[in-house]
Design a protein around this motif. Structure first.
Motif, PDB file in Angstrom:
ATOM      1  N   TYR A 143      23.870  11.430  89.172  1.00 46.70           N
ATOM      2  CA  TYR A 143      23.780  10.091  88.571  1.00 46.70           C
ATOM      3  C   TYR A 143      25.132   9.404  88.483  1.00 46.70           C
TER       4      TYR A 143
ATOM      5  N   HIS B   2      27.608  17.276  77.739  1.00 40.62           N
ATOM      6  CA  HIS B   2      27.632  17.739  79.132  1.00 40.62           C
ATOM      7  C   HIS B   2      27.681  19.258  79.221  1.00 40.62           C
TER       8      HIS B   2
ATOM      9  N   PRO C 200       7.922  16.934  72.707  1.00 35.56           N
ATOM     10  CA  PRO C 200       7.395  18.294  72.480  1.00 35.56           C
ATOM     11  C   PRO C 200       7.797  18.833  71.111  1.00 35.56           C
TER      12      PRO C 200
ATOM     13  N   LYS D  12      23.251  17.826  64.957  1.00 35.34           N
ATOM     14  CA  LYS D  12      22.447  16.758  64.343  1.00 35.34           C
ATOM     15  C   LYS D  12      22.097  17.136  62.890  1.00 35.34           C
TER      16      LYS D  12
ATOM     17  N   ASN E 156      27.452  19.226  89.208  1.00 36.36           N
ATOM     18  CA  ASN E 156      26.377  20.182  88.918  1.00 36.36           C
ATOM     19  C   ASN E 156      25.301  20.242  90.005  1.00 36.36           C
TER      20      ASN E 156
ATOM     21  N   ARG F 141      25.478  15.405  86.743  1.00 40.65           N
ATOM     22  CA  ARG F 141      26.713  14.954  87.398  1.00 40.65           C
ATOM     23  C   ARG F 141      26.827  15.629  88.768  1.00 40.65           C
TER      24      ARG F 141
ATOM     25  N   LEU G  33      12.759  14.536  75.144  1.00 41.25           N
ATOM     26  CA  LEU G  33      13.061  15.707  74.325  1.00 41.25           C
ATOM     27  C   LEU G  33      13.588  15.393  72.928  1.00 41.25           C
TER      28      LEU G  33
ATOM     29  N   GLY H 272      21.503  21.296  81.787  1.00 40.36           N
ATOM     30  CA  GLY H 272      21.700  21.530  80.353  1.00 40.36           C
ATOM     31  C   GLY H 272      20.938  22.769  79.925  1.00 40.36           C
ATOM     32  N   GLY H 273      21.028  23.091  78.646  1.00 47.21           N
ATOM     33  CA  GLY H 273      20.363  24.299  78.149  1.00 47.21           C
ATOM     34  C   GLY H 273      18.868  24.272  78.414  1.00 47.21           C
ATOM     35  N   VAL H 274      18.216  23.200  78.045  1.00 48.07           N
ATOM     36  CA  VAL H 274      16.769  23.118  78.264  1.00 48.07           C
ATOM     37  C   VAL H 274      16.477  22.894  79.751  1.00 48.07           C
TER      38      VAL H 274
HETATM   39  N1  LIG Z   1      11.849  18.243  70.718  1.00 44.10           N
HETATM   40  C1  LIG Z   1      12.338  19.467  70.550  1.00 44.10           C
HETATM   41  O1  LIG Z   1      11.706  20.356  69.962  1.00 44.10           O
HETATM   42  C2  LIG Z   1      13.702  19.796  71.109  1.00 44.10           C
HETATM   43  C3  LIG Z   1      14.083  21.124  71.262  1.00 44.10           C
HETATM   44  C4  LIG Z   1      15.311  21.405  71.842  1.00 44.10           C
HETATM   45  C5  LIG Z   1      16.162  20.375  72.236  1.00 44.10           C
HETATM   46  N2  LIG Z   1      15.785  19.095  72.014  1.00 44.10           N
HETATM   47  C6  LIG Z   1      16.664  17.979  72.397  1.00 44.10           C
HETATM   48  O2  LIG Z   1      16.746  17.955  73.813  1.00 44.10           O
HETATM   49  C7  LIG Z   1      17.988  17.394  74.212  1.00 44.10           C
HETATM   50  C8  LIG Z   1      18.629  18.279  75.286  1.00 44.10           C
HETATM   51  O3  LIG Z   1      18.958  19.544  74.731  1.00 44.10           O
HETATM   52  P1  LIG Z   1      19.859  20.567  75.563  1.00 44.10           P
HETATM   53  O4  LIG Z   1      19.997  21.784  74.724  1.00 44.10           O
HETATM   54  O5  LIG Z   1      19.358  20.739  76.940  1.00 44.10           O
HETATM   55  O6  LIG Z   1      21.257  19.758  75.609  1.00 44.10           O
HETATM   56  P2  LIG Z   1      22.573  20.110  76.425  1.00 44.10           P
HETATM   57  O7  LIG Z   1      22.599  21.552  76.761  1.00 44.10           O
HETATM   58  O8  LIG Z   1      23.700  19.523  75.641  1.00 44.10           O
HETATM   59  O9  LIG Z   1      22.424  19.331  77.823  1.00 44.10           O
HETATM   60  C9  LIG Z   1      22.605  17.968  77.912  1.00 44.10           C
HETATM   61  C10 LIG Z   1      22.360  17.573  79.368  1.00 44.10           C
HETATM   62  O10 LIG Z   1      22.313  16.154  79.464  1.00 44.10           O
HETATM   63  C11 LIG Z   1      22.843  15.803  80.733  1.00 44.10           C
HETATM   64  N3  LIG Z   1      23.254  14.405  80.752  1.00 44.10           N
HETATM   65  C12 LIG Z   1      24.263  13.811  80.050  1.00 44.10           C
HETATM   66  N4  LIG Z   1      24.323  12.506  80.365  1.00 44.10           N
HETATM   67  C13 LIG Z   1      23.328  12.273  81.277  1.00 44.10           C
HETATM   68  C14 LIG Z   1      22.862  11.121  81.975  1.00 44.10           C
HETATM   69  N5  LIG Z   1      23.436   9.931  81.797  1.00 44.10           N
HETATM   70  N6  LIG Z   1      21.815  11.268  82.818  1.00 44.10           N
HETATM   71  C15 LIG Z   1      21.214  12.458  83.008  1.00 44.10           C
HETATM   72  N7  LIG Z   1      21.603  13.599  82.370  1.00 44.10           N
HETATM   73  C16 LIG Z   1      22.642  13.496  81.512  1.00 44.10           C
HETATM   74  C17 LIG Z   1      23.977  16.780  80.926  1.00 44.10           C
HETATM   75  O11 LIG Z   1      24.221  16.938  82.319  1.00 44.10           O
HETATM   76  P3  LIG Z   1      25.630  16.548  83.009  1.00 44.10           P
HETATM   77  O12 LIG Z   1      26.669  17.443  82.385  1.00 44.10           O
HETATM   78  O13 LIG Z   1      25.387  16.854  84.449  1.00 44.10           O
HETATM   79  O14 LIG Z   1      25.875  15.105  82.701  1.00 44.10           O
HETATM   80  C18 LIG Z   1      23.404  18.059  80.336  1.00 44.10           C
HETATM   81  O15 LIG Z   1      22.742  18.767  81.364  1.00 44.10           O
HETATM   82  C19 LIG Z   1      18.809  17.240  72.928  1.00 44.10           C
HETATM   83  O16 LIG Z   1      18.720  15.919  72.469  1.00 44.10           O
HETATM   84  C20 LIG Z   1      18.097  18.160  71.964  1.00 44.10           C
HETATM   85  O17 LIG Z   1      18.313  17.815  70.607  1.00 44.10           O
HETATM   86  C21 LIG Z   1      14.569  18.778  71.474  1.00 44.10           C
END
Ligand SMILES: NC(=O)c1ccc[n+]([C@@H]2O[C@H](COP(=O)([O-])OP(=O)(O)OC[C@H]3O[C@@H](n4cnc5c(N)ncnc54)[C@H](OP(=O)(O)O)[C@@H]3O)[C@@H](O)[C@H]2O)c1
Length: 328
Positions: free
Chosen positions: A207, A317, A272, A46, A193, A190, A253, A167-169
């Protein structure tokens, strides 16, 4: 030294490997760190494509990446031996951490200068093979703490729905929600997972093969959940508002999430914000060490494959973490 930079906002192809970057000079309160691995996060692409608020005013060319694991190899003039000793960060110490929110430099480089407050030691018994996980820990870990503790305020006996449980978080939200006292955590992902979601302690809701909203209703006997932690947001935020029990709240998030549909309905909704700090990094280290936060690294790619790594991240994903091997 080798370093990844980009000189314009755009697709993954703008990321370029430079082999002649100068070694940075640490400021008075900074450490010089030889980076072993850098963790990747959606925030990285991003910023790279210019869509993040953090890209506004970013001076180009810029580095990429926020979190890392490596070894202390030097210190700025304000950090004497006694100070470093008291922090457990003397040269030769393996460390992990992330750049603070105001620090716009990258970490995908062989050597970086970084604030001493943004690093913590990796416990001595951790084998080097486990370093990729430590490289991918700080940003998602600090996010999960900010989400569960600072923002959602999960209380004893509450039910929680996590979107994106692997996912990571998400992989840290599940154990931390349980640790905070949640009686039950449901998590979407999915169907591929589902087993991993169960391992993390949650009830999986695939889902892609079920109607997840109907599943939430079925699993909660029509009551809905007390808290939704929504890491996906795009297709999940609006329907989640109908899955909340009376007085329920939602945490989205993505930093640019539009909360107004919830707020207009009188539903508490928040985003957050990471709070950096050595105490929080140490808490994460203890959780990993004790096996409470089994964060998974799904792929380790060489530094030169940064563009491919960003493409995979953008797929949305990622399972656990994607990590760059900076020495490869
Ligand atoms: N506010 C903050 O300070 C902060 C900090 C960190 C991250 N973030 C944001 O938080 C978000 C998540 O970060 P991340 O690092 O965890 O991302 P990530 O590692 O890319 O994980 C994305 C997750 O989304 C899931 N996903 C995709 N399509 C989906 C759907 N239709 N329904 C439900 N789950 C779905 C994926 O699971 P599947 O593979 O099973 O589909 C995967 O587990 C990002 O937008 C990031 O920018 C915000």
């Amino acid at each position: 030294m080798r370093e990844i930079r980009f000189d314009r906002f755009g697709g993954p192809e703008v990321l370029t490997l430079h082999t002649d970057a100068p070694t940075p000079e640490p400021a008075a309160d900074e450490l010089l760190v030889q980076v072993a691995y850098a963790g990747l996060n959606p925030l990285d692409y991003k910023i790279r494509d210019g869509s993040s608020g953090r890209a506004q005013g970013l001076e180009l060319p810029a580095g990429t990446g926020r979190e890392l694991a490596g070894t202390v190899i030097g210190a700025g003039s304000g950090l004497d031996e006694a100070e470093l000793g008291s922090r457990g960060l003397t040269p030769g110490t393996r460390v992990f951490g992330m750049r603070g929110p105001e620090d716009r430099r990258g970490v995908a480089a062989e050597v970086i200068a970084i604030s001493v407050d943004d690093l913590a030691p990796i416990p001595g018994e951790i084998p080097d093979e486990d370093l990729p996980r430590w490289a991918g820990l700080a940003l998602v870990g600090l996010t999960a703490i900010a989400t569960v503790r600072d923002t959602a305020g999960i209380e004893q006996g509450e039910t929680v729905l996590v979107h994106g449980g692997t996912g990571g978080v998400g992989q840290l939200l599940i154990p931390m929600a349980l640790e905070a006292g949640a009686s039950r955590v449901l998590a979407t992902g999915r169907s591929a997972n589902s087993a991993r979601i169960s391992e993390l302690g949650a009830t999986p809701i695939p889902y892609d093969t079920t109607d997840w909203t109907a599943e939430v209703q079925r699993l909660t006997d029509g009551h809905g959940v007390d808290v939704v932690l929504d890491t996906h947001y795009h297709s999940t935020f609006l329907p989640s508002l109908d899955q909340l029990a009376g007085g329920g709240r939602i945490v989205a998030l993505p930093s640019l999430a539009d909360l107004s549909p919830a707020l207009e309905r009188g539903i508490e909704a928040r985003i957050p914000a990471i709070v950096p700090g050595r105490d929080r990094l140490d808490r994460l280290a203890q959780g990993i060490r004790a096996g409470r936060y089994p964060l998974e690294v799904s792929e380790v790619l060489p530094l030169g494959e940064i563009a491919e790594a960003h493409r995979r991240l953008e797929d949305g994903h990622t399972r656990g973490k994607l990590v760059l091997d900076v020495s490869a």
